[in-house]
Design an enzyme around this catalytic site. Sequence first.
Site, PDB file in Angstrom:
ATOM      1  N   ARG A   1       7.471   5.171 -13.848  1.00  0.00           N
ATOM      2  CA  ARG A   1       8.816   4.391 -14.174  1.00  0.00           C
ATOM      3  C   ARG A   1       9.271   4.161 -12.462  1.00  0.00           C
ATOM      4  NH1 ARG A   1      12.034   1.618 -16.918  1.00  0.00           N
ATOM      5  NH2 ARG A   1      12.964   2.333 -18.519  1.00  0.00           N
ATOM      6  N   LYS A   2      10.458   3.422 -12.640  1.00  0.00           N
ATOM      7  CA  LYS A   2      11.146   3.077 -11.318  1.00  0.00           C
ATOM      8  C   LYS A   2      11.227   4.350 -10.521  1.00  0.00           C
ATOM      9  CE  LYS A   2      15.339   1.433 -11.456  1.00  0.00           C
ATOM     10  NZ  LYS A   2      16.809   1.148 -12.020  1.00  0.00           N
TER      11      LYS A   2
ATOM     12  N   CYS B   1      23.395  -0.594 -14.316  1.00  0.00           N
ATOM     13  CA  CYS B   1      23.061  -1.105 -13.098  1.00  0.00           C
ATOM     14  C   CYS B   1      24.260  -1.022 -12.289  1.00  0.00           C
ATOM     15  CB  CYS B   1      22.174  -2.421 -13.305  1.00  0.00           C
ATOM     16  SG  CYS B   1      20.764  -2.510 -14.283  1.00  0.00           S
ATOM     17  N   GLY B   2      25.533  -1.494 -12.915  1.00  0.00           N
ATOM     18  CA  GLY B   2      26.678  -1.602 -12.265  1.00  0.00           C
ATOM     19  C   GLY B   2      27.389  -0.297 -12.123  1.00  0.00           C
TER      20      GLY B   2
ATOM     21  N   ARG C   1      13.908 -10.745  -6.260  1.00  0.00           N
ATOM     22  CA  ARG C   1      14.555  -9.531  -5.503  1.00  0.00           C
ATOM     23  C   ARG C   1      13.821  -9.393  -4.239  1.00  0.00           C
ATOM     24  NH1 ARG C   1      14.926  -4.492  -9.188  1.00  0.00           N
ATOM     25  NH2 ARG C   1      16.648  -5.619 -10.335  1.00  0.00           N
TER      26      ARG C   1
ATOM     27  N   GLY D   1      26.559  -4.498 -17.798  1.00  0.00           N
ATOM     28  CA  GLY D   1      26.744  -5.271 -19.120  1.00  0.00           C
ATOM     29  C   GLY D   1      25.757  -4.727 -20.269  1.00  0.00           C
TER      30      GLY D   1
HETATM   31 FE1  SRM Z   1      19.048  -2.160 -12.710  1.00  0.00          FE
HETATM   32  C1  SRM Z   1      16.812  -3.240 -15.091  1.00  0.00           C
HETATM   33  C2  SRM Z   1      19.867  -5.588 -12.255  1.00  0.00           C
HETATM   34  C3  SRM Z   1      20.622  -1.610 -10.113  1.00  0.00           C
HETATM   35  C4  SRM Z   1      19.308   0.709 -14.035  1.00  0.00           C
HETATM   36  N1  SRM Z   1      18.369  -4.316 -13.767  1.00  0.00           N
HETATM   37  C5  SRM Z   1      17.259  -4.205 -14.635  1.00  0.00           C
HETATM   38  C6  SRM Z   1      16.989  -5.609 -14.551  1.00  0.00           C
HETATM   39  C7  SRM Z   1      15.743  -5.819 -13.885  1.00  0.00           C
HETATM   40  C8  SRM Z   1      16.368  -5.988 -16.112  1.00  0.00           C
HETATM   41  C9  SRM Z   1      16.014  -7.427 -16.385  1.00  0.00           C
HETATM   42  O1  SRM Z   1      14.609  -7.571 -16.188  1.00  0.00           O
HETATM   43  O2  SRM Z   1      16.518  -8.441 -16.728  1.00  0.00           O
HETATM   44  C10 SRM Z   1      18.116  -6.383 -14.019  1.00  0.00           C
HETATM   45  C11 SRM Z   1      17.893  -7.688 -13.578  1.00  0.00           C
HETATM   46  C12 SRM Z   1      19.149  -8.592 -13.910  1.00  0.00           C
HETATM   47  C13 SRM Z   1      19.231  -9.818 -13.000  1.00  0.00           C
HETATM   48  O3  SRM Z   1      18.830 -10.975 -13.251  1.00  0.00           O
HETATM   49  O4  SRM Z   1      19.874  -9.372 -12.005  1.00  0.00           O
HETATM   50  C14 SRM Z   1      18.688  -5.298 -13.355  1.00  0.00           C
HETATM   51  N2  SRM Z   1      19.786  -3.455 -11.338  1.00  0.00           N
HETATM   52  C15 SRM Z   1      19.985  -4.743 -11.419  1.00  0.00           C
HETATM   53  C16 SRM Z   1      21.034  -5.082 -10.297  1.00  0.00           C
HETATM   54  C17 SRM Z   1      20.606  -6.409  -9.682  1.00  0.00           C
HETATM   55  C18 SRM Z   1      22.325  -5.163 -10.627  1.00  0.00           C
HETATM   56  C19 SRM Z   1      23.345  -5.712  -9.533  1.00  0.00           C
HETATM   57  O5  SRM Z   1      24.001  -6.415 -10.071  1.00  0.00           O
HETATM   58  O6  SRM Z   1      23.574  -5.276  -8.522  1.00  0.00           O
HETATM   59  C20 SRM Z   1      20.684  -3.965  -9.167  1.00  0.00           C
HETATM   60  C21 SRM Z   1      19.570  -4.383  -8.245  1.00  0.00           C
HETATM   61  C22 SRM Z   1      19.350  -3.258  -7.376  1.00  0.00           C
HETATM   62  C23 SRM Z   1      17.926  -3.635  -6.385  1.00  0.00           C
HETATM   63  O7  SRM Z   1      18.388  -4.215  -5.604  1.00  0.00           O
HETATM   64  O8  SRM Z   1      16.993  -3.052  -6.758  1.00  0.00           O
HETATM   65  C24 SRM Z   1      20.324  -2.795 -10.253  1.00  0.00           C
HETATM   66  N3  SRM Z   1      19.624  -0.731 -12.117  1.00  0.00           N
HETATM   67  C25 SRM Z   1      20.519  -0.330 -10.733  1.00  0.00           C
HETATM   68  C26 SRM Z   1      20.957   0.791 -10.771  1.00  0.00           C
HETATM   69  C27 SRM Z   1      21.956   1.158  -9.624  1.00  0.00           C
HETATM   70  C28 SRM Z   1      21.048   1.929  -8.661  1.00  0.00           C
HETATM   71  O9  SRM Z   1      19.901   1.789  -8.180  1.00  0.00           O
HETATM   72  O10 SRM Z   1      21.934   2.545  -7.896  1.00  0.00           O
HETATM   73  C29 SRM Z   1      20.498   1.520 -11.996  1.00  0.00           C
HETATM   74  C30 SRM Z   1      20.922   3.034 -12.291  1.00  0.00           C
HETATM   75  C31 SRM Z   1      20.225   3.982 -11.530  1.00  0.00           C
HETATM   76  C32 SRM Z   1      18.804   4.255 -11.801  1.00  0.00           C
HETATM   77  O11 SRM Z   1      17.984   3.522 -11.925  1.00  0.00           O
HETATM   78  O12 SRM Z   1      18.658   5.724 -12.214  1.00  0.00           O
HETATM   79  C33 SRM Z   1      19.662   0.591 -12.792  1.00  0.00           C
HETATM   80  N4  SRM Z   1      18.040  -1.142 -14.272  1.00  0.00           N
HETATM   81  C34 SRM Z   1      18.319  -0.171 -14.532  1.00  0.00           C
HETATM   82  C35 SRM Z   1      17.524   0.382 -15.979  1.00  0.00           C
HETATM   83  C36 SRM Z   1      17.480   1.785 -16.474  1.00  0.00           C
HETATM   84  C37 SRM Z   1      16.489   2.550 -15.872  1.00  0.00           C
HETATM   85  C38 SRM Z   1      15.933   3.509 -16.707  1.00  0.00           C
HETATM   86  O13 SRM Z   1      15.442   4.483 -16.307  1.00  0.00           O
HETATM   87  O14 SRM Z   1      16.128   3.421 -18.038  1.00  0.00           O
HETATM   88  C39 SRM Z   1      16.896  -0.755 -16.186  1.00  0.00           C
HETATM   89  C40 SRM Z   1      16.066  -0.970 -17.572  1.00  0.00           C
HETATM   90  C41 SRM Z   1      14.538  -0.524 -17.289  1.00  0.00           C
HETATM   91  O15 SRM Z   1      14.309  -0.339 -16.117  1.00  0.00           O
HETATM   92  O16 SRM Z   1      13.818  -0.507 -18.243  1.00  0.00           O
HETATM   93  C42 SRM Z   1      17.334  -1.744 -15.399  1.00  0.00           C
HETATM   94 FE1  SF4 Z   2      22.294  -4.024 -18.331  1.00  0.00          FE
HETATM   95 FE2  SF4 Z   2      21.296  -4.129 -15.737  1.00  0.00          FE
HETATM   96 FE3  SF4 Z   2      21.315  -6.491 -16.852  1.00  0.00          FE
HETATM   97 FE4  SF4 Z   2      23.612  -5.461 -16.118  1.00  0.00          FE
HETATM   98  S1  SF4 Z   2      22.017  -5.963 -14.978  1.00  0.00           S
HETATM   99  S2  SF4 Z   2      23.024  -6.323 -18.260  1.00  0.00           S
HETATM  100  S3  SF4 Z   2      23.360  -3.163 -16.782  1.00  0.00           S
HETATM  101  S4  SF4 Z   2      20.109  -4.715 -17.491  1.00  0.00           S
END
Ligand code: SRM
Ligand code: SF4
Length: 515
Positions: A182-183, A441-442, A68, A436
């Site tokens: 946290r993030k 994240c979506g 990333r 998913g």
């Molecule tokens: Fe996300 C965790 C993908 C935007 C909330 N997110 C993950 C992980 C890293 C989990 C993992 O290790 O597998 C996913 C990686 C999957 C992969 O292989 O792609 C993942 N998040 C994404 C992306 C790629 C979704 C997408 O297809 O676009 C986005 C990457 C953004 C970037 O460039 O950095 C992405 N994630 C978001 C957003 C939307 C936003 O930021 O506007 C959110 C909700 C907003 C927020 O964070 O407040 C989001 N992601 C989460 C969470 C829940 C966070 C929490 O506080 O509980 C997780 C799980 C965690 O962090 O424990 C997570």
């Molecule tokens: Fe869940 Fe984020 Fe993975 Fe989508 S990319 S399946 S919302 S953790």
Amino acid sequence: MVVTATETASLNKFEKIKSEKDGLAVKAQLEDFAKIGWEAMEEGDRDYRLKWLGIFFRPVTPGKFMLRLRLPHGIISAVQMRVLAEIVQRYGSDGNADITTRQNLQLRGIRLEDIPEIFQKLKSVGLTSVQSGMDNVRNITGSPVAGIDAEELFDTRELVQQVQDMITNKGEGNPEFTNLPRKFNIAIAGCRDNSVHAEINDIAFIPAFSGETFGFNVLVGGFFSAKRCDAAIPLNAWVTPAEVVSLCRAILEVFRDNGLRANRQKARLMWLIDEWGINKFRSEVEKQLGKTLKSAAPKDEIIWEKRDRIGVYRQKQPGLNYVGLHIPVGRLFAQDMLEIARIAEVYGKGEIRLTVEQNIIIPHINDACLAAFLTEPINEKFAIDPTPLTRALVSCTGAQFCNFALIETKNRAVELIQELETELTLSKPVRIHWTGCPNSCGQPQVADIGLMGTKVRKNGQTLEGVDIYMGGKVGKDARLGTCIRKSVPCEDLKPVLRELLIKHFDAEIKPEFAK
Ligand code: SRM
Ligand code: SF4
């Protein structure tokens, strides 16, 4: 943060990992990791600490890592895009890149043994992936048309870069901010349409005038998690652009030193604001800043509905245009990336912009070249006038690569939308977002129709399904949608969506599909 032995015993798994060794420390070990291979690596380093460098171990595809990046403001040059294309190209069918919901790129299929060389290549073109995962500040978002939109109030590009430089020490890594609870998400908007989804960020700067002076009102604490989702709330502060970096620093320091760390589900900024109340939070930020914050301006300048920027638009620079191309669910392959880099160089000034809707914009296309640009074959794959449902489709990664996923998302999303568009006529886009799992994240809560993956029981079987969200509004008067229906098996989803589209979005059934 110094952690004593007694405290260590009571720490959650992630706090333990961080207190044993800072995530950034693995930077010095990359050559060793490349030599020993991922199978021999210590689990804490492989599964977690590598994420501090943006390298994600994928249990779904072991040995094929995700990388990333950080692309402040979603801006990338053609030269940089070509380097990324060459990186994924060498992995054949395993290699691809996804545009993310934070205006960013993630590369797939990456082998650990190649990382040292890949990092050198990234550095040579000014790219970094540092601090893009785990308990770090994520990609900082801004209007995708900053500096080219005639109606913008402030060009935020330099500001976003300055905030990123402060947090990451200009991409080298900054231990001051590598152990947050946290993030953390930051967005800076200089436009009127809230293109950054300000309300879902831990800190959002939204345009507002104090008298005649331009500045930003500040919102804090917006986030989505599996347990709780909240829109950001006003900090009751107004800052000038020159004060943005120091305010970000102060808020991050307050969060780092006081944020709740015991329960990972309660570690985001909003939980600290809840515990203290916004007034105490504000005064702690002032203490850290060493000065009093001005009260928020009475009104902000987010007065437009959100614009998706797909299509051809005139720039503020006379004679120039920007063209937004629709990238289905943000997925790119090496050939696409090379082609995008080529057209950006041939027709523009070698610049590419990404949007939070997972699309791209090619700016700086001369009036004289526009017609030729529009005849390029790439326009067939990445349309400038996609059909209404396709146009506004967004999807997270889902089960193909993400181990949190409860369902497959991207491929299913595209197929289902195509089927619905075969049967229905729509006069305007409907924003359908797939995610998913409940991590969101979506961003299903910002969508007209949000679909959140879940497991459902049907006829004694466990199937992939979704919870349906509705009522999300973006742009002016943004608000989060809520769950209106639970546990719809994906195999039964098409008629349910068809009904929702007819009832709420004026869709009409094409005569040949009417009963
Ligand atoms: Fe996300 C965790 C993908 C935007 C909330 N997110 C993950 C992980 C890293 C989990 C993992 O290790 O597998 C996913 C990686 C999957 C992969 O292989 O792609 C993942 N998040 C994404 C992306 C790629 C979704 C997408 O297809 O676009 C986005 C990457 C953004 C970037 O460039 O950095 C992405 N994630 C978001 C957003 C939307 C936003 O930021 O506007 C959110 C909700 C907003 C927020 O964070 O407040 C989001 N992601 C989460 C969470 C829940 C966070 C929490 O506080 O509980 C997780 C799980 C965690 O962090 O424990 C997570
Ligand atoms: Fe869940 Fe984020 Fe993975 Fe989508 S990319 S399946 S919302 S953790």
